[in-house]
Design a protein around this motif. Structure first.
Motif, mmCIF file in Angstrom:
data_model
loop_
_atom_site.group_PDB
_atom_site.id
_atom_site.type_symbol
_atom_site.label_atom_id
_atom_site.label_comp_id
_atom_site.label_asym_id
_atom_site.label_seq_id
_atom_site.Cartn_x
_atom_site.Cartn_y
_atom_site.Cartn_z
ATOM 1 N N CYS A 159 -21.372 71.948 41.339
ATOM 2 C CA CYS A 159 -19.909 71.813 41.282
ATOM 3 C C CYS A 159 -19.320 71.277 42.588
ATOM 4 N N GLY A 160 -20.154 70.967 43.569
ATOM 5 C CA GLY A 160 -19.662 70.362 44.808
ATOM 6 C C GLY A 160 -18.901 71.304 45.720
ATOM 7 N N MET A 161 -19.295 72.595 45.726
ATOM 8 C CA MET A 161 -18.611 73.584 46.555
ATOM 9 C C MET A 161 -19.593 74.176 47.579
ATOM 10 N N VAL A 162 -19.056 74.978 48.528
ATOM 11 C CA VAL A 162 -19.921 75.675 49.483
ATOM 12 C C VAL A 162 -20.370 76.991 48.827
ATOM 13 N N GLY A 163 -21.676 77.214 48.778
ATOM 14 C CA GLY A 163 -22.204 78.456 48.196
ATOM 15 C C GLY A 163 -23.033 79.182 49.230
ATOM 16 N N PHE A 164 -22.782 80.471 49.376
ATOM 17 C CA PHE A 164 -23.410 81.239 50.453
ATOM 18 C C PHE A 164 -24.206 82.414 49.896
ATOM 19 N N LYS A 165 -25.495 82.434 50.217
ATOM 20 C CA LYS A 165 -26.361 83.580 49.900
ATOM 21 C C LYS A 165 -26.708 84.266 51.219
ATOM 22 N N TRP B 287 -16.298 68.515 36.901
ATOM 23 C CA TRP B 287 -16.411 67.093 37.256
ATOM 24 C C TRP B 287 -16.760 66.235 36.046
ATOM 25 N N ASN B 288 -17.402 66.868 35.040
ATOM 26 C CA ASN B 288 -17.721 66.177 33.800
ATOM 27 C C ASN B 288 -18.079 67.252 32.780
ATOM 28 N N THR B 289 -17.224 67.425 31.785
ATOM 29 C CA THR B 289 -17.362 68.584 30.895
ATOM 30 C C THR B 289 -18.544 68.464 29.920
ATOM 31 N N ASP B 290 -19.263 67.350 29.941
ATOM 32 C CA ASP B 290 -20.502 67.264 29.149
ATOM 33 C C ASP B 290 -21.657 67.954 29.865
ATOM 34 N N TYR B 291 -21.432 68.318 31.126
ATOM 35 C CA TYR B 291 -22.523 68.848 31.948
ATOM 36 C C TYR B 291 -22.321 70.333 32.251
ATOM 37 N N VAL B 292 -23.437 71.009 32.558
ATOM 38 C CA VAL B 292 -23.350 72.442 32.924
ATOM 39 C C VAL B 292 -22.835 72.559 34.359
ATOM 40 N N PRO B 293 -22.190 73.683 34.683
ATOM 41 C CA PRO B 293 -21.762 73.898 36.074
ATOM 42 C C PRO B 293 -22.873 74.549 36.904
ATOM 43 N N GLY B 294 -24.026 74.821 36.281
ATOM 44 C CA GLY B 294 -25.073 75.598 36.932
ATOM 45 C C GLY B 294 -24.850 77.074 36.666
ATOM 46 N N GLY B 295 -25.804 77.884 37.080
ATOM 47 C CA GLY B 295 -25.662 79.321 36.819
ATOM 48 C C GLY B 295 -26.568 80.115 37.723
ATOM 49 N N SER B 296 -26.446 81.380 37.672
ATOM 50 C CA SER B 296 -25.697 82.111 36.664
ATOM 51 C C SER B 296 -24.210 82.299 37.008
ATOM 52 N N SER B 297 -23.804 82.075 38.281
ATOM 53 C CA SER B 297 -22.396 82.279 38.642
ATOM 54 C C SER B 297 -21.577 81.048 38.216
ATOM 55 N N LYS C 239 -12.577 69.219 48.585
ATOM 56 C CA LYS C 239 -11.939 68.546 47.450
ATOM 57 C C LYS C 239 -12.152 69.333 46.162
ATOM 58 N N VAL C 240 -11.296 69.069 45.189
ATOM 59 C CA VAL C 240 -11.420 69.725 43.887
ATOM 60 C C VAL C 240 -11.416 68.643 42.804
ATOM 61 N N ALA C 241 -11.884 69.032 41.609
ATOM 62 C CA ALA C 241 -11.996 68.052 40.520
ATOM 63 C C ALA C 241 -10.620 67.750 39.931
ATOM 64 N N ALA D 236 -17.260 76.926 38.965
ATOM 65 C CA ALA D 236 -16.348 75.998 38.287
ATOM 66 C C ALA D 236 -14.890 76.319 38.628
ATOM 67 N N ALA D 237 -14.571 77.620 38.787
ATOM 68 C CA ALA D 237 -13.191 78.003 39.101
ATOM 69 C C ALA D 237 -12.756 77.461 40.462
ATOM 70 N N ILE D 238 -13.686 77.423 41.410
ATOM 71 C CA ILE D 238 -13.348 76.894 42.736
ATOM 72 C C ILE D 238 -13.210 75.364 42.665
ATOM 73 N N ALA D 239 -14.132 74.739 41.931
ATOM 74 C CA ALA D 239 -14.066 73.277 41.783
ATOM 75 C C ALA D 239 -12.808 72.855 41.028
ATOM 76 N N ALA D 240 -12.319 73.726 40.126
ATOM 77 C CA ALA D 240 -11.137 73.390 39.322
ATOM 78 C C ALA D 240 -9.843 73.815 40.003
ATOM 79 N N ASN D 241 -9.964 74.384 41.213
ATOM 80 C CA ASN D 241 -8.792 74.861 41.962
ATOM 81 C C ASN D 241 -8.033 75.959 41.219
ATOM 82 N N PHE D 242 -8.793 76.904 40.616
ATOM 83 C CA PHE D 242 -8.193 78.052 39.937
ATOM 84 C C PHE D 242 -8.056 79.249 40.883
ATOM 85 N N SER D 243 -8.762 79.222 41.994
ATOM 86 C CA SER D 243 -8.562 80.236 43.033
ATOM 87 C C SER D 243 -9.160 79.702 44.333
ATOM 88 N N LEU D 244 -8.904 80.428 45.422
ATOM 89 C CA LEU D 244 -9.330 79.927 46.733
ATOM 90 C C LEU D 244 -10.767 80.329 47.042
#
Lengths: 468, 100
Positions: free
Chosen positions: A189-195, A148-158, A464-466, A163-171
């Protein structure tokens, strides 16, 4: 072609023969080759293997028609695996130079299960080395950038998975959550994350970080997809003795009561993050839920307990990397792994064990008791995921303590072994994603899925994706 | 007030088989001291009668039927090492020969 954003859309398209699975891979790899240079989501791409699988899936679809989805519930679903998941014959680095040449001779149980369900591996995603970090910057393969903004971290550790989901690189992408490593990058990254609940999904064949805390989960763009993937990954595996038979959980109450823990709105929490969680509470209220303020009095200590127990377990788990059976020697460890090995060795050492490790295990009991108490009253909890939205690359990199504090709102769920979903909702004024997490008692995943679906409907959520 | 000393850092590194480079003991001492100082707040929590928790599953004595299962072949198990001899891993010398 337009790449589908959710599984139901993909399967509808495949039934109508709008495109083949090979066409779909062409679209993904074209996108990855155009844009991953600036994001650095992947450490390894598995293009050849992916096309072989795609051809096999296209044939299954041609032979069986829509019945194929009964035997292969994830047919044609592209998956990116955090590079902690062992993949037979495909390099698995854990984001560390120690494993830069490691080719596993077997796959993690979860990888096998997802492949047997018809999914297709796109590649292995970047992550903080050994899953140590909250920003992706500890990877020995360079930092991942926030789509969403490449000056920023996507978070971690995953980092690469989110970022791959936000960038629409895989489903779908997989992740591990030991102290927030799925929920926090999902939120950034604005995605659904499940623990999932600790012990719901097999840890076999996944590089271990802290064995009493590691939860194996995933990133998707909607709850339906999250649930579909979980129904495949939760199968019982005799290789992991800590895995429990998943019990049938109680249905969602007709008027669910959601607790809002006051201790999660700590001093220093970002105003936009706080306002947005309260806004999400209003959405739940409008959907017929009741919100009630509750207290989890030992929340403040969760971060101390976590960084004692986790580093103790890390020091033990990383003891196996001796460069003899596989991997490079121990001098290939980066600074963060060294810090955690030393911290863990220290809190376990004679003379300090009682003051740190034993004390932390006792306070862990109190943190669990806090959750048990509130879950006698409420069905679930809602809270912020991280005290701030995504931070700038480099902002915390020289200050380990400040990086550790980024985990302050996620670690308690790991210490207690309870499930949680990080859900995207709105964005900051600067366009960075915001969200919230819901947590429930152990094995209450179905209840959390139900609540999150209620929210999807009530907030008119659209995946949505970036734009890249 | 932390009780981690500069020599502790070197000692811990030796215990953990980590070789520290020049300047690293001082750098790690500064960083680890800050983290360990933070842990001091745990002393506020009363835990005299609290039992410790080491795991959250409640599972005990997990067993399975004692049947032979398929496992990695010797060849596969050795495949990631570049130092093997007669189907064994080659390991560094631990005890060296000495003249007495």
């Amino acid at each position: 072609m337009i790449i589908p954003l959710v599984i139901s859309e993909l399967h509808a398209d495949l039934i109508q023969s709008k495109y083949s699975i090979v066409d779909l891979l062409n679209a993904y790899f074209e996108r990855i080759e155009s844009y991953d240079k600036k994001l650095n989501c992947f450490i390894t791409l598995t293009k050849d293997k992916a096309y072989e699988e795609a051809e096999r899936c296209d044939k299954i679809l041609k032979d069986s028609g829509p019945d194929a989805f009964k035997d292969y519930p994830l047919l044609g679903v592209t998956v990116s695996y955090k590079d902690l998941f062992l993949t037979q014959g495909v390099r698995t680095t854990a984001g560390s130079r120690v494993l830069e040449n490691y080719i596993p001779s077997y796959s993690a149980t979860v990888v096998e299960a997802l492949e047997n369900a018809g999914s297709i591996m796109i590649g292995k995603t970047n992550c903080d080395a050994w899953a140590h970090g909250a920003s992706g910057e500890n990877s020995d393969y360079g930092p991942t950038k926030n789509p969403w903004n490449t000056d920023y971290v996507p978070g971690g550790s995953s980092s690469g998975s989110a970022a791959a989901i936000a960038a629409n690189f895989s489903l779908v992408a997989t992740g591990t959550d030991t102290g927030g490593s799925i929920r926090q990058p999902a939120s950034f990254c604005g995605m659904v994350g499940f623990k999932p609940t600790y012990g719901a999904v097999s840890r076999y064949g996944i590089v271990a970080m802290a064995s009493s805390l590691d939860s194996i989960g995933h990133f998707t763009r909607c709850i339906d997809d999250c649930e579909r993937v979980f129904s495949v990954t939760k199968q019982l595996d005799y290789h992991d003795a800590t895995q429990a038979n998943f019990p049938k959980s109680a249905n969602l109450a007709s008027k669910p009561l959601i607790g809002l823990p006051k201790e999660y709105f700590i001093g220093g929490i970002d105003a936009e993050v706080k306002e947005n969680v309260l806004h999400a509470c209003e959405v739940f209220t409008k959907a017929g839920c009741k919100i009630e303020e509750i207290s989890l009095p030992h929340t403040k200590y969760a971060i101390d307990v976590y960084y004692i127990i986790q580093t103790a377990e890390v020091s033990s788990n990383l003891g196996r990397y001796d460069g003899i059976r596989f991997g490079n020697k121990r001098d290939a460890f980066g600074d963060e792994a060294k810090r955690r090995i030393m911290l863990g060795s220290y809190v376990l050492s004679a003379g300090y064990y009682d003051a740190y490790y034993l004390k932390a295990m006792k306070v862990r009991t109190k943190i669990i008791a806090d959750f048990d108490n509130v879950f006698n009253k409420v069905d679930a909890l809602i809270a912020p995921v991280s005290p701030t939205p995504a931070f700038k690359i480099g902002e915390k990199v020289d200050n380990p303590l400040s990086m550790y504090l980024a985990d302050i709102l996620t670690v308690a769920a790991n210490l207690s072994g309870i499930p949680a979903i990080s859900f995207p909702f709105n964005a900051t004024k600067n366009g960075l994603p915001l969200g919230f997490q819901i947590m429930g008692p152990r094995f209450s995943e179905d209840r959390l899925f139900g609540l999150a679906k209620t929210f999807e409907v009530s907030s008119k959520y659209k995946p949505k994706v970036a734009a890249l | 007030m932390t009780i981690l000393s500069g020599s502790d850092v070197k000692h811990i590194a030796t215990l953990a088989s980590l070789k520290l480079k020049k300047g690293e003991p001082e750098k790690f001492w500064t960083q680890l001291t800050k983290v360990i100082d933070y842990f001091e707040e745990l002393k506020e929590v009363e835990t005299n009668i609290t039992e410790p928790t080491s795991q959250t599953t409640g599972l005990q004595n997990v067993t399975r039927d004692d049947n032979v299962q398929s496992c990695l072949s010797q060849q596969d198990a050795l495949s990631s090492s570049d130092k093997t001899y007669n189907n064994y891993f080659v390991v560094p010398i631990v005890l060296e020969e000495k003249d007495f």
